[in-house]
Design a protein around this motif. Structure first.
Motif, short mmCIF file in Angstrom:
data_model
loop_
_atom_site.label_atom_id
_atom_site.label_comp_id
_atom_site.label_asym_id
_atom_site.label_seq_id
_atom_site.Cartn_x
_atom_site.Cartn_y
_atom_site.Cartn_z
N UNK A 52 11.40 1.00 11.41
CA UNK A 52 10.25 1.79 11.86
C UNK A 52 9.00 1.49 11.03
N UNK A 53 9.20 1.28 9.74
CA UNK A 53 8.05 1.05 8.87
C UNK A 53 7.58 -0.39 8.81
N UNK A 54 8.38 -1.31 9.33
CA UNK A 54 8.05 -2.73 9.19
C UNK A 54 6.74 -3.09 9.87
N UNK A 55 6.42 -2.38 10.93
CA UNK A 55 5.18 -2.69 11.64
C UNK A 55 3.93 -2.35 10.85
N UNK A 56 4.08 -1.60 9.74
CA UNK A 56 2.94 -1.22 8.91
C UNK A 56 2.91 -1.95 7.57
N UNK A 57 3.75 -2.98 7.43
CA UNK A 57 3.79 -3.67 6.14
C UNK A 57 2.54 -4.48 5.85
N UNK A 58 1.68 -4.64 6.83
CA UNK A 58 0.39 -5.27 6.56
C UNK A 58 -0.56 -4.32 5.84
N UNK A 59 -0.18 -3.04 5.77
CA UNK A 59 -0.99 -2.04 5.08
C UNK A 59 -0.37 -1.71 3.72
N UNK A 60 -1.21 -1.29 2.80
CA UNK A 60 -0.71 -0.87 1.49
C UNK A 60 0.14 0.40 1.64
N UNK A 61 1.10 0.59 0.73
CA UNK A 61 1.90 1.81 0.78
C UNK A 61 1.10 3.02 0.33
N UNK A 62 1.65 4.19 0.51
CA UNK A 62 1.06 5.41 -0.05
C UNK A 62 0.93 5.22 -1.55
N UNK A 63 -0.29 5.15 -2.02
CA UNK A 63 -0.55 4.79 -3.42
C UNK A 63 0.11 5.77 -4.40
N UNK A 64 0.17 7.04 -4.04
CA UNK A 64 0.70 8.05 -4.96
C UNK A 64 2.08 8.56 -4.54
N UNK A 65 2.70 7.92 -3.55
CA UNK A 65 4.07 8.25 -3.12
C UNK A 65 4.25 9.76 -2.93
N UNK A 66 3.32 10.36 -2.21
CA UNK A 66 3.28 11.82 -2.09
C UNK A 66 4.55 12.40 -1.47
N UNK A 254 6.39 -0.04 -3.59
CA UNK A 254 6.26 -0.63 -2.27
C UNK A 254 6.70 0.35 -1.18
N UNK A 255 6.27 0.07 0.03
CA UNK A 255 6.70 0.86 1.17
C UNK A 255 8.22 0.86 1.29
N UNK A 256 8.84 -0.29 1.08
CA UNK A 256 10.29 -0.39 1.22
C UNK A 256 11.01 0.41 0.14
N UNK A 257 10.48 0.39 -1.08
CA UNK A 257 11.10 1.17 -2.15
C UNK A 257 11.02 2.66 -1.85
#
Length: 356
Positions: A52-66, A254-257
């Motif tokens: 589901x999240x792979x389509x957004x990997x061109x974008x940076x992850x949530x910087x503060x991992x809220x 990272x988004x994946x982490x």
């Protein structure tokens, strides 16, 4: 070109990188991993979340991992919220960020040895002088001696490890409280192995409301069996989190982490379901080793320190020759074995029986 030919910092010369031997053997009991892998249900949920999240990997992850921090706070309890929790790539990066914010040139960090060697190495890497203090013969900490050492050296950061690595020793919260009251700077309680402590063992999290300079660090690498995810975290006063924001790298998680960690937390009951089995295996290992006349440290972790060897390396090598890899670490004459499955521990006992 050799390393010594490079213009590295003078205080790094002669140092060795941290790391346990990575050897492919049938029984690996040297890095305190949880031997039970994720279930098929968890793997499927993780694969779907990544899809589901792979389509957004061109974008940076949530910087503060809220969202992740909110989930971690909910897991920890103690009235914590996401504003009081921080996360990074393993508890080592968490500790490094603490040192970058509160250590540095002209400041010192103190730890009670033997303990987790990365506290010293990360301190030196952050140009923070390391001051070792001693543990007692039973690997505990005498609070009077600890306070005296703190008053003498006035460290900017004090590291406590409970349960301690490599000894497995848990600290009385009153000892922690006395050290926090005496310390002029920050006190970090490394609770990487806390989930393995005996039922009823209090966490240093109980001290947070009254001690704003206290930091409690945890990891998902051990009890959560997610060492490959590299997710460490801490709980502290919100002002401490603000300080860490000054030194953390942008988009460090990272988004994946973040995705993997949140899926693991949603499966927390399943993942932590192996803890009781590992505790029982640990206690049985302590009893067996003592029955062979060996010295064994009391353990509240998922490993056991044992010794009394004139040549511990020879014992370590003899175990390795039999396909069992443990850790040559701790005081001279001692070895550390991680707790594995019942089959792995049976192989360890059989190999050590031959050697003894």
């Amino acid at each position: 070109m050799r390393l010594e030919d490079l213009p590295i910092r003078d205080d790094l010369r002669g140092m060795s990188p941290y790391g346990a031997p990575q050897i492919d053997v049938p029984v690996r009991l040297n890095t305190n991993e949880n031997p039970y892998g994720p279930s098929e249900a968890l793997v499927a949920d993780l694969a779907e979340a990544v899809r589901r999240g792979a389509g957004e990997l061109n974008r940076y992850p949530d910087r503060d991992a809220t969202a992740l921090r909110a989930d971690l706070a909910a897991y920890l309890g103690h009235g914590l919220t996401g504003e009081r929790v921080w996360a990074a790539n393993g508890s080592n990066e968490v500790i490094q960020q603490i040192l970058l914010a509160f250590g540095g040139p002209g400041r010192t960090a103190m730890g009670f040895e033997p303990s987790y060697s990365m506290h010293r190495l990360l301190s030196l890497g952050a140009s923070t002088e390391w001051v070792p203090a001693a543990r007692e013969d039973d690997f505990g900490i005498d609070p009077d001696k600890a306070v005296a050492a703190i008053e003498e050296h006035r460290p900017a950061i004090v590291f406590l490890t409970s349960p301690n690595n490599p000894t497995g020793t848990a600290l009385d919260p009153e000892v922690v409280a006395r050290i926090v009251r005496a310390a002029p700077g920050m006190v970090v309680v490394d609770e990487a192995y806390f989930e393995f402590a005996r039922t009823g063992t209090p966490s240093a999290l109980t001290l947070l409301p009254d001690h704003p300079r206290l930091i409690v660090t945890r990891t998902m690498s051990k009890a959560f069996a997610m060492a490959g995810t590299r997710l460490g975290y801490l709980a502290a006063d919100p002002a401490v989190i603000e300080a860490l924001l000054l030194v953390r790298l942008p988009y460090h998680l990272s988004t994946l982490t973040q995705t993997a960690a949140r899926v693991a937390l949603s499966h927390g009951r399943e993942l932590l379901g192996t803890v009781d089995a590992l505790r029982a295996e640990r206690d049985a290992t302590v009893t067996w080793l003592r029955g062979r006349g060996l010295a064994v440290a009391d353990s509240d972790a998922n490993f056991v320190l044992f010794g009394g060897f004139d040549d511990r390396h020879a014992v370590w090598q003899a175990l390795l020759d039999r396909g069992v890899l443990i850790r040559e670490v701790g005081p001279p004459g001692w070895l550390r074995v991680s707790i594995g499955t019942s089959e792995e521990m049976a192989a360890f006992r059989a190999a050590l029986e031959e050697i003894l």
